[in-house]
Write a protein that holds these residues in place. Structure first.
Motif, PDB file in Angstrom:
ATOM      1  N   GLU A 233      15.135  30.677  28.674  1.00  0.00           N
ATOM      2  CA  GLU A 233      16.324  30.250  27.937  1.00  0.00           C
ATOM      3  C   GLU A 233      17.267  29.461  28.838  1.00  0.00           C
ATOM      4  N   ILE A 234      17.432  29.948  30.083  1.00  0.00           N
ATOM      5  CA  ILE A 234      18.293  29.231  31.037  1.00  0.00           C
ATOM      6  C   ILE A 234      17.723  27.855  31.343  1.00  0.00           C
ATOM      7  N   HIS A 235      16.395  27.786  31.517  1.00  0.00           N
ATOM      8  CA  HIS A 235      15.760  26.495  31.788  1.00  0.00           C
ATOM      9  C   HIS A 235      15.944  25.532  30.619  1.00  0.00           C
ATOM     10  N   THR A 236      15.893  26.081  29.396  1.00  0.00           N
ATOM     11  CA  THR A 236      16.122  25.241  28.215  1.00  0.00           C
ATOM     12  C   THR A 236      17.535  24.667  28.223  1.00  0.00           C
ATOM     13  N   GLN A 237      18.503  25.521  28.566  1.00  0.00           N
ATOM     14  CA  GLN A 237      19.887  25.059  28.637  1.00  0.00           C
ATOM     15  C   GLN A 237      20.053  24.011  29.729  1.00  0.00           C
ATOM     16  N   LEU A 238      19.413  24.256  30.890  1.00  0.00           N
ATOM     17  CA  LEU A 238      19.502  23.284  31.977  1.00  0.00           C
ATOM     18  C   LEU A 238      18.837  21.967  31.591  1.00  0.00           C
TER      19      LEU A 238
END
Length: 452
Positions: A233-238
């Motif tokens: 999820e964090i990678h998607t946001q990044l």
């Protein structure tokens, strides 16, 4: 009489040990004080002792051979479950999981008792009526093994609590299966045969220990899976933020190139206009200026929204949707100066667009549309996305599952990200659908600071 008293105290100790085991696991979730819990536990232990005696007496008078201990255990399990639900602020899945583990500890202690009887006290191993010696025989293993296994169970429970409930909402099936395995072993390898008592109880002890090793590894795997999902999820946001930065740089480079071109062509245009005006041909000069203005405007992408993040994402995804034959309507009124972090807007708007485009592609041609409405008013931001879809929605326990090929019908990461961001702004995210239209509504309060 002595046998009944011994029976009562054995059940009393086992019930008290199970209650203390569960209270230790849920000690930070208890709704009652320890003094009140002690009183409740005392009366519960007395009740279970009398219940076991009553069931044993009833079963002894039946013409059929009925296992009174199994019936008593089932009734006490139901009672214990509802008692825990009344004093613990925890969901049913976790209560069942811990309660099953407490039964495993009890069976492990029983296996140690029976193994000790078979090895050193053979007279007790063949006596199926309770005697005073059974009170220390059943109590000592509980006192010695109960605390360390309670600590182990607490660690397993704490590890599982860090993960999302959707990851392990049916994980209590695993200890239940081990309990069934234990019961099957009892049926097919009974301890009633004197020459196999030690081997049978040793096998039960090994099953119980292997069960706890399995639970520990399982908890670690679930925690790692939850961590991987969060990192994704964090990678998607990044990735959304990187896409925005890349778009910003492309816009800046395009703008700079346009300025250089305008400067380069400036003198040529001035020479043409100067010649037309010197000849007094003002009409042609005005036509030339109008043509120049039209050609310049055609090379500049129109601004859809004052907010750069929303404008960039909408421009990109709208172009993609139109190229895919999806009709797009929009109403965007969001200023640049707003108390919502750009990365949070990117997560919400980007995921809405991504899901809407993917869903609309599965719809019939007449239902391939996307309608987006974003408005800021009275310190709130309202986002509403409507789109057509294929008419099929997968749900599990109230959660909408992803239909993307790489997600294998698991809870959608995009929807979870949107809800998480909305919660940081004390807002809400709602997803509803009809047979033809899927609607996502997000409400944010701009007076709340982002937690990122």
């Amino acid at each position: 009489m002595i046998g009944s008293i011994s029976h009562f105290f054995v059940i009393f100790v086992q019930t008290a040990a199970t209650a203390c085991f569960c209270f230790y696991i849920f000690h930070d979730m208890l709704k009652a004080c320890f003094a009140r819990l002690a009183v409740y536990t005392f009366f519960l232990c007395c009740f279970c002792g009398f219940l076991s005696l009553t069931v044993c007496e009833i079963c002894s008078r039946l013409p059929l051979d009925v296992d009174s201990e199994l019936i008593s255990l089932f009734i006490m399990f139901i009672i214990g479950y509802f008692c825990l639900r009344s004093v613990v602020s925890e969901n049913s899945n976790r209560i069942l999981f811990v309660l099953y583990l407490s039964l495993h500890v009890q069976y492990l202690c029983l296996s140690v008792t029976y193994l000790a009887y078979a090895a050193w006290f053979p007279a007790l191993s063949v006596n199926y009526d309770y005697v005073p010696a059974d009170i220390p025989g059943y109590t000592l293993p509980i006192l010695l093994l109960g605390p360390p296994f309670a600590v182990i169970t607490r660690r397993i429970y704490t590890t599982l609590r860090q993960a999302d409930d959707t990851v392990y909402h049916r994980i209590w099936f695993i200890p239940l299966l081990f309990l069934l395995l234990y019961c099957v072993q009892v049926l097919f390898y009974p301890v009633s045969q004197k020459d196999t008592q030690a081997e049978a109880n040793l096998m039960r002890l090994i099953i119980s220990i292997c069960a706890f090793v399995t639970y520990s590894q399982m908890a670690t795997a679930v925690a790692q899976s939850a961590k991987a999902t969060k990192e994704k999820e964090i990678h998607t946001q990044l990735a959304h933020q990187l896409d925005l930065q890349r778009s910003r740089m492309e816009d800046i480079e395009t703008h700079a190139e346009e300025i250089r071109r305008i400067r380069h062509d400036h003198r040529q245009h001035m020479q043409v206009l100067k010649g037309l005006l010197e000849n007094g041909d003002t009409g042609k000069a005005l036509d030339y200026l109008n043509g120049y203005e039209t050609s310049t405007a055609a090379n500049i992408q129109p601004v859809l929204c004052e907010n750069f993040v929303v404008n960039t994402l909408c421009c990109r995804y709208e172009t993609l949707a139109l190229q895919s034959g999806i009709a797009v309507t929009r109403k965007l009124k969001l200023p640049q100066d707003i108390a919502i972090a750009g990365c949070d807007l990117a997560v919400i708007v980007g995921n809405l667009w991504e899901n809407a485009v993917a869903a609309a592609l599965d719809a019939d041609k007449e239902h391939r549309f996307i309608s987006l409405h974003i408005q800021e008013r009275d310190n709130t931001v309202f986002i509403r996305m409507e789109n057509g879809y294929g008419g099929i929605i997968y749900q599990k326990d109230g959660q909408i599952l992803s239909t993307k090929p790489d997600r294998n019908k698991t809870p959608g990461v995009g929807i979870a990200s949107i809800k998480s961001v909305a919660a940081r702004y004390d807002g809400m995210a709602d997803f509803v659908y009809t047979p033809e239209i899927f609607t996502a509504s997000v409400l944010l309060y701009t007076g709340v600071k982002s937690a990122l």
